[in-house]
Design a protein around this motif. Structure first.
Motif, PDB file in Angstrom:
ATOM      1  N   GLN A  18       0.839  -1.185   0.000  1.00 19.67           N
ATOM      2  CA  GLN A  18       0.000   0.000   0.000  1.00 19.67           C
ATOM      3  C   GLN A  18       0.882   1.246   0.000  1.00 19.67           C
ATOM      4  OE1 GLN A  18      -3.241  -0.549  -0.260  1.00 19.67           O
ATOM      5  NE2 GLN A  18      -2.881  -2.732  -0.085  1.00 19.67           N
ATOM      6  N   GLY A  19       1.019   1.900  -1.117  1.00 18.95           N
ATOM      7  CA  GLY A  19       1.804   3.128  -1.161  1.00 18.95           C
ATOM      8  C   GLY A  19       1.037   4.318  -0.634  1.00 18.95           C
ATOM      9  N   ASP A  20      -0.273   4.316  -0.783  1.00 23.84           N
ATOM     10  CA  ASP A  20      -1.135   5.388  -0.310  1.00 23.84           C
ATOM     11  C   ASP A  20      -1.910   4.885   0.895  1.00 23.84           C
ATOM     12  OD1 ASP A  20      -2.983   7.309   0.177  1.00 23.84           O
ATOM     13  OD2 ASP A  20      -3.875   7.314  -1.817  1.00 23.84           O
ATOM     14  N   PRO A  21      -1.810   5.571   2.087  1.00 23.78           N
ATOM     15  CA  PRO A  21      -2.546   5.083   3.257  1.00 23.78           C
ATOM     16  C   PRO A  21      -4.017   4.862   2.990  1.00 23.78           C
ATOM     17  CG  PRO A  21      -1.054   6.850   3.865  1.00 23.78           C
ATOM     18  CD  PRO A  21      -1.038   6.771   2.364  1.00 23.78           C
ATOM     19  N   LYS A  22      -4.648   5.684   2.151  1.00 23.69           N
ATOM     20  CA  LYS A  22      -6.073   5.522   1.878  1.00 23.69           C
ATOM     21  C   LYS A  22      -6.360   4.232   1.135  1.00 23.69           C
ATOM     22  CE  LYS A  22      -7.148  10.466   1.797  1.00 23.69           C
ATOM     23  NZ  LYS A  22      -7.690  11.576   0.997  1.00 23.69           N
ATOM     24  N   ALA A  23      -5.360   3.736   0.392  1.00 21.66           N
ATOM     25  CA  ALA A  23      -5.573   2.510  -0.372  1.00 21.66           C
ATOM     26  C   ALA A  23      -5.768   1.310   0.546  1.00 21.66           C
ATOM     27  CB  ALA A  23      -4.382   2.262  -1.299  1.00 21.66           C
ATOM     28  N   PHE A  24      -5.338   1.438   1.787  1.00 18.94           N
ATOM     29  CA  PHE A  24      -5.521   0.341   2.740  1.00 18.94           C
ATOM     30  C   PHE A  24      -6.994  -0.026   2.875  1.00 18.94           C
ATOM     31  CE2 PHE A  24      -6.406  -1.065   7.118  1.00 18.94           C
ATOM     32  CZ  PHE A  24      -5.552  -2.149   7.228  1.00 18.94           C
ATOM     33  N   PHE A  25      -7.879   0.952   2.755  1.00 12.03           N
ATOM     34  CA  PHE A  25      -9.295   0.724   2.979  1.00 12.03           C
ATOM     35  C   PHE A  25     -10.015   0.187   1.740  1.00 12.03           C
ATOM     36  CE2 PHE A  25      -7.985   4.152   5.832  1.00 12.03           C
ATOM     37  CZ  PHE A  25      -8.338   3.610   7.052  1.00 12.03           C
ATOM     38  N   ASP A  26      -9.395   0.307   0.566  1.00 12.76           N
ATOM     39  CA  ASP A  26     -10.070  -0.111  -0.654  1.00 12.76           C
ATOM     40  C   ASP A  26     -10.366  -1.610  -0.636  1.00 12.76           C
ATOM     41  OD1 ASP A  26      -9.911   2.452  -1.544  1.00 12.76           O
ATOM     42  OD2 ASP A  26      -8.182   2.132  -2.851  1.00 12.76           O
ATOM     43  N   LEU A  57      -1.957 -10.008   6.350  1.00  9.92           N
ATOM     44  CA  LEU A  57      -2.638 -10.114   5.064  1.00  9.92           C
ATOM     45  C   LEU A  57      -2.689  -8.786   4.332  1.00  9.92           C
ATOM     46  CD1 LEU A  57      -5.649 -12.259   6.311  1.00  9.92           C
ATOM     47  CD2 LEU A  57      -3.533 -13.078   5.262  1.00  9.92           C
ATOM     48  N   ARG A  58      -2.641  -7.709   5.088  1.00 13.41           N
ATOM     49  CA  ARG A  58      -2.685  -6.373   4.496  1.00 13.41           C
ATOM     50  C   ARG A  58      -2.137  -5.390   5.517  1.00 13.41           C
ATOM     51  NH1 ARG A  58      -7.513  -3.518   1.146  1.00 13.41           N
ATOM     52  NH2 ARG A  58      -7.293  -5.481   0.026  1.00 13.41           N
ATOM     53  N   GLN A  59      -1.408  -4.379   5.046  1.00 18.17           N
ATOM     54  CA  GLN A  59      -0.874  -3.385   5.956  1.00 18.17           C
ATOM     55  C   GLN A  59      -0.710  -2.054   5.237  1.00 18.17           C
ATOM     56  OE1 GLN A  59       2.961  -4.732   7.299  1.00 18.17           O
ATOM     57  NE2 GLN A  59       3.828  -4.865   5.244  1.00 18.17           N
ATOM     58  N   THR A  60      -0.712  -0.984   6.017  1.00 16.66           N
ATOM     59  CA  THR A  60      -0.477   0.335   5.450  1.00 16.66           C
ATOM     60  C   THR A  60       1.011   0.510   5.177  1.00 16.66           C
ATOM     61  OG1 THR A  60      -0.214   1.321   7.634  1.00 16.66           O
ATOM     62  CG2 THR A  60      -2.436   1.348   6.676  1.00 16.66           C
ATOM     63  N   ASP A  61       1.337   1.512   4.408  1.00 15.99           N
ATOM     64  CA  ASP A  61       2.732   1.768   4.078  1.00 15.99           C
ATOM     65  C   ASP A  61       3.533   2.087   5.339  1.00 15.99           C
ATOM     66  OD1 ASP A  61       4.715   2.024   1.963  1.00 15.99           O
ATOM     67  OD2 ASP A  61       4.764   4.152   2.492  1.00 15.99           O
TER      68      ASP A  61
END
Length: 375
Positions: A18-26, A57-61
């Motif tokens: 995730q390069g963009d913190p907002k993309a974490f929520f997508d 499984l998923r993380q912010t930048d």
């Protein structure tokens, strides 16, 4: 922020940087979006979503820089073993919890939010002691002490009802001060001592009897020895008793117990009352932070008890009975988290050290002034 409908099973098998913190929520399932957005200022904190097996499984930048710059990996070996075990328990019991952790030589408060398939981990910079809060607490304690002195004077003059009123108000002030100071960042250094589960239950039973509150006590046999700040553990348990009295109704029956579970002592406070409403259970961790918090509706008591559990690297669990009633379980590790602190005489001190009974303070929110009238 999107409320994606992506299938959760597909999501669990997928990870992408995730390069963009907002993309974490997508594309996150609704339950995760709800958890992340519930007053946590989520976009400001490093976050990771882990499976039941503690695989990321998923993380912010920002979390990649805090934990590991990798794809599918385990947090075991990165986070302390005790923290990993707490995460497992939170997932298994579907209980939120906050625990202190140090990463990159910085103190963090790790918020664990269980979901259907794992847990959302939110890393917030640990709150530092707020000098203003400490000063305000000191002034309020002085005010409470002044009320107690005035109550003694009125007692000597035969004005028992007026004395009881002042004594009650002083206890209510002390309760709010103790809760708010700890939640607002009081020093997290405890008075670690060797404790006895039987002794803790006995002291609580005796203090409650002083207010004509009878509880059924199941003391463990044999006794359970553990290391903790006994004063704070008692305060947490009495807060849970107060909660049962508030929500359980006038004829509520309360049972106290303790048992050894793995490497912890689990104190139980169970009642057969009306139970806590679902909305209160859902918001009990953060209500005191919210702008719509209403005094007396949810308050500081449960967050205070949960904070005490966190300070001991423990856990506070709530279970609703199928036929009514609520059971709360305070789990405290048997061994001290900080062995070097066992000989220390410094640390967080409440007004309890001045000789006042913990029950006098913690029950002041559910009792009336008459309960503080001396014969």
């Amino acid at each position: 922020m999107q409320s994606g409908q992506q299938n959760s099973d597909k999501f669990e098998r997928t990870w992408e940087p995730q390069g963009d913190p907002k993309a974490f929520f997508d594309g996150l399932p609704h339950e995760l979006l709800y958890a992340a957005c519930r007053g946590l200022e989520a976009s400001l904190h490093p976050m990771a979503y882990v499976s039941e097996q503690l695989m990321v499984l998923r993380q912010t930048d920002t979390c990649r820089g805090l934990l590991a710059d990798a794809g599918f990996y385990s947090i075991e070996g990165i986070l302390p073993e005790a923290v990993c075990e707490t995460i497992r328990q939170c997932i298994h019991t579907n209980t939120e919890q906050a625990v202190p952790v140090t990463l990159m030589e910085k103190a963090w408060e790790l918020r664990i939010i269980p979901t259907e398939h794992g847990a959302l981990l939110v890393f917030a910079a640990a709150a530092k002691q707020q000098i203003g809060v400490t000063l305000a607490a000191s002034h309020l304690r002085d005010s409470a002490q002044s009320l107690l002195l005035q109550a003694e004077m009125l007692e000597q003059q035969g004005m028992q009802d007026a004395a009881a009123q002042l004594r009650w108000q002083a206890m209510r002030i002390l309760r709010q001060v103790n809760h708010m100071q700890l939640l607002a960042g009081a020093p997290e250094m405890l008075r670690w001592t060797q404790c006895s589960a039987c002794r803790v239950l006995q002291q609580i039973e005796e203090q409650l009897a002083g207010h004509d509150i009878r509880v059924a006590v199941s003391a463990p046999q044999p006794d359970i020895t553990f290391y903790a700040d006994e004063g704070l553990v008692m305060a947490a348990l009495l807060t849970l008793v107060s909660n049962s009295l508030r929500h359980g109704g006038p004829k509520v029956h309360i049972a106290l117990s303790a048992e050894k579970l793995g490497g912890t002592v689990s104190f139980g406070v169970a009642d057969d009352g009306a139970g806590i409403e679902a909305r209160a259970l859902a918001r009990m961790n953060d209500t005191w932070r919210q702008p719509d918090a209403v005094p007396g509706a949810w308050g500081l008591g449960i967050p205070y008890a949960r904070k005490i559990a966190s300070m001991h690297s423990g856990l506070l669990l709530f279970l609703q009975g199928k036929k009514g009633g609520t059971s709360a379980y305070l789990r405290i590790p048997l061994e001290a988290v900080d062995a070097d602190a066992l000989e220390s005489d410094s640390g967080y001190q409440t007004i309890l050290s001045s000789g006042l009974a913990a029950a006098d303070i913690e029950l002041s929110d559910v009792l009336d002034a008459a309960a503080y009238r001396r014969a």
